[in-house]
Write a protein that holds these residues in place. Structure first.
Motif, PDB file in Angstrom:
ATOM      1  N   PRO A 190       6.551  -0.571  -6.250  1.00  0.00           N
ATOM      2  CA  PRO A 190       5.803  -1.674  -6.147  1.00  0.00           C
ATOM      3  C   PRO A 190       6.315  -2.969  -6.938  1.00  0.00           C
ATOM      4  N   THR A 237       2.315  -5.562  -6.256  1.00  0.00           N
ATOM      5  CA  THR A 237       1.206  -5.576  -5.698  1.00  0.00           C
ATOM      6  C   THR A 237       0.217  -6.835  -5.553  1.00  0.00           C
ATOM      7  N   TYR A 249       0.816  -1.370  -0.114  1.00  0.00           N
ATOM      8  CA  TYR A 249      -0.161   0.039  -0.075  1.00  0.00           C
ATOM      9  C   TYR A 249       0.839   1.274  -0.173  1.00  0.00           C
ATOM     10  N   GLN A 255       1.543   7.648  -6.140  1.00  0.00           N
ATOM     11  CA  GLN A 255       0.630   8.754  -6.335  1.00  0.00           C
ATOM     12  C   GLN A 255       0.995  10.065  -5.868  1.00  0.00           C
ATOM     13  N   LYS A 300       2.010   2.015  -3.381  1.00  0.00           N
ATOM     14  CA  LYS A 300       1.167   2.537  -4.410  1.00  0.00           C
ATOM     15  C   LYS A 300       0.965   3.988  -3.857  1.00  0.00           C
ATOM     16  N   GLN A 301       0.846   4.516  -2.440  1.00  0.00           N
ATOM     17  CA  GLN A 301       0.982   5.802  -2.388  1.00  0.00           C
ATOM     18  C   GLN A 301       1.917   6.635  -2.730  1.00  0.00           C
ATOM     19  N   ARG A 306      -6.655  -8.233  -4.089  1.00  0.00           N
ATOM     20  CA  ARG A 306      -6.086  -7.021  -4.083  1.00  0.00           C
ATOM     21  C   ARG A 306      -6.713  -5.774  -3.356  1.00  0.00           C
TER      22      ARG A 306
END
Length: 631
Positions: A481, A487, A443, A450, A446-447, A557
């Motif tokens: 990732p 992921t 997680y 972004q 992925k953050q 996921r």
């Protein structure tokens, strides 16, 4: 100022000389000072108007002390650590916060500008396979030892809090480190693997390696590689490992194989996987045939340990880090695990490296937020500083909330690791660590993607210019990732932890979140509404009717994302309920809980996991591809 109205007819005269004359007249009206401009005149022709450079240059964002400038970090440590521990480590963190913004940052920047090079042959044709790294990279090796970036948790000076101490230093160090954070992750993983290995007492080479890996002496300090990936590669080591280990007459083995992706190729040692060759030349297929090995990269004479460096990888990011394809041709190695127990032996190492991955993700988010925070006080647009534009501040506020959540989740893994290091973790905490490690890694990675993307945008065009050093933050974050499991791979690992523990990890998760929420409500009644939302979301997700959902691979996921958001919500609420918390802490918790905390249930309501939806997924992706023949 030149205010003459130029009509289209005047602006595009048919006569070229008249057009030049018009421009010359405009130049005189503007009263341009061309003394510093090049002479643009052409012999026998009329001079063109020259442009002026102008006097404005945008001031760059400044990087301040990364500890004293991070009030959220300081408040977290004040809330969590015993007073005497914080008082003792505070001066070191203050000093280190300055270093990562000054000399360490300069070393890391040099690594970005001078990436490693491979010299395969000397001038006389002799194969040398020398990986040349810049001075900054070598200096970072010494800094890592001197600052105790690996040794701190193994010294156990502060007991279970030693891992938190290390994590905070890594959090500040990683975005300045020129990717030296990668060999440190592998070094930490190797040290942990050796510490818990049942082979350590049998092999003096492992004891010696451990003393090097955990040393504060730059002359003694070793880094480790992690050479697992082969051509079939990726996370499927059971089917992808083809390297053969041939037993010798002593305790050593000779390794023969091709390592497709070896990070930290310049390390002093490595851990790697291979299949032990039986006397008849056969090997055991699948997971049961894989064994973990320890090997030094160079012999006592300084020459490579029968290793040929085929080439350095040409990567999107992490260019500072030497990553290579290697041929092992009789490399001497020692068995690190029981035969056929290589994959279970990896688990301790992966826990550490995935923890590092999460800390790096949180670190890069904090770094780009720190730079954007300073920049909004230095950049004026439309007559106002960026800080005076509510929409810009709203955007940065969203980044801040994401950064806080990532930091708290990563540090919670560090806290649990610290208790495990000291054999003080309860059964519930052990189960929780098993579940949270893959969730946190997937997680936060992925953050980071972004947040770095949004962060670069906050600098406008300069965020896209390599000279600023900003694009490197996003390019390097893209690997997060992918490293240590993608992921989807980690989402399936979450399901495995649920299955293998017979649901005990979810019971530990539910108990821990419930405890955090109940304690929070007692201190801060204002948090009651979001506390009830989080509790309700978790209860619904973990209800018996959804047990099948939590064991099916298709929603894996979204299951992992849902567990991550719920747990991060509990951590933000826990921090906001602290007696010294500020209103901004409460607001951050509220804003986090405004999002969909259980995307897996939302998707379930849209029938995203039934057979029809899966068939549609396949058709959407593959229909029309010339090599796809399924109807």
């Amino acid at each position: 100022m030149f205010r003459a109205k130029i009509t289209p007819k005047k602006f595009f005269p048919n006569n070229l000389i008249a057009w030049k004359s018009t421009l010359r007249g405009a130049e005189k009206s503007l009263d341009l000072d061309n003394r510093d401009m090049p002479d643009n005149s052409v012999a026998g022709d009329t001079e063109f108007a020259a442009s002026k450079r102008g006097s404005f240059f945008q001031e760059a964002p400044r990087l301040g002390n990364q500890f004293s400038g991070d009030l959220f970090l300081q408040s977290y440590l004040k809330r969590l650590l015993p007073y005497e521990v914080l008082q003792e480590i505070f001066p070191d963190l203050q000093h280190f916060g300055h270093r990562v913004a000054t000399d360490i940052y300069s070393m890391g920047r040099e690594c970005e500008l001078q990436p490693p090079k491979l010299e395969q042959f000397d001038a006389w044709g002799k194969r040398v396979d020398n990986i040349q790294t810049c001075q900054g990279w070598r200096q970072l090796h010494d800094v890592s030892a001197d600052e105790g970036l690996i040794s701190i948790p193994y010294e156990r000076k502060y007991g279970q809090w030693s891992r938190i101490y290390q994590a905070v230093k890594l959090f500040m160090f990683s975005p300045s480190s020129g990717l030296y954070s990668c060999p440190l992750a592998l070094t930490d993983g190797a040290a942990k693997s050796i510490e818990v290995s049942n082979m350590t007492e049998k092999l003096s080479v492992l004891k010696d390696a451990y003393s090097h890996l955990t040393s504060r002496d730059p002359k003694k300090f070793w880094t480790s590689g992690q050479w697992m990936t082969e051509r079939k590669g990726g996370s499927d080591v059971a089917n992808g490992t083809e390297t053969i280990a041939v037993p010798q007459d002593d305790v050593t083995y000779r390794l023969y194989g091709y390592k497709w992706f070896s990070s930290a190729t310049d390390a002093d040692m490595t851990l790697t996987l291979a299949r032990v060759q039986n006397p008849d030349g056969s090997t055991v297929p699948g997971t049961k045939g894989i064994t973990m090995f320890y090997m030094q990269t160079r012999n006592e004479d300084g020459k490579l340990n029968n290793i040929e460096v085929q080439r350095l990888k040409n990567k999107l990011g992490t260019r500072q880090l030497p990553t290579a394809e290697l041929l092992l041709h009789g490399s001497q190695a020692y068995k690190m695990s029981d035969e056929g127990r290589g994959v279970p032996c990896i688990s301790d190492m992966l826990t550490i490296t995935r923890f590092h991955n999460s800390i790096v993700a949180a670190g890069v988010m904090r770094r780009i937020m720190s730079l954007a925070q300073d920049y909004c006080l230095r950049r004026s647009v439309f007559g106002k500083l960026l800080v005076e534009h509510p929409l810009h501040m709203q955007t940065l506020a969203k980044i801040e909330v994401e950064t806080r959540a990532a930091f708290l989740l990563s540090m919670e893994v560090a806290r649990l690791l610290g208790k495990q290091d000291c054999n003080e973790a309860s059964d519930v905490e052990t189960q929780l660590l098993r579940l949270l490690t893959p969730i946190t890694k997937l997680y936060t990675a992925k953050q980071a993607m972004q947040v770095t993307s949004e962060g670069l945008e906050s600098f406008g065009g300069q965020g896209y210019i390599e000279d600023t050093g900003l694009p490197g933050l996003m390019r390097d974050a893209q690997v997060l990732p992918i490293w240590e499991g993608t992921t989807n791979v980690l989402s399936l690992d979450v399901l495995r932890s649920i299955s293998k523990s017979q649901g005990q990890v979810l019971k530990a998760f539910h108990a821990d979140v419930s405890n955090k929420l109940s304690r929070a409500c007692a201190f801060r009644p204002a948090l009651k509404v979001i506390k009830e939302k989080v509790q309700s979301s978790m209860n619904t997700l973990l209800s018996p009717k959804n047990y099948e959902l939590l064991s099916d691979s298709l929603p894996a996921r979204d299951v992992a994302f849902s567990l991550a958001r719920i747990y991060m919500a509990s951590l933000l609420i826990e921090h906001a309920s602290w007696e010294e918390a500020e209103e901004q802490d409460v607001e951050a918790a509220k804003r986090w809980c405004q999002q969909d905390l259980t995307p897996v249930l939302t998707q379930l309501r849209h029938n995203a996991y039934d057979a029809k939806s899966s068939a549609c997924d396949l058709a959407l992706v593959m229909k029309g591809h010339s090599d796809f023949t399924r109807t």
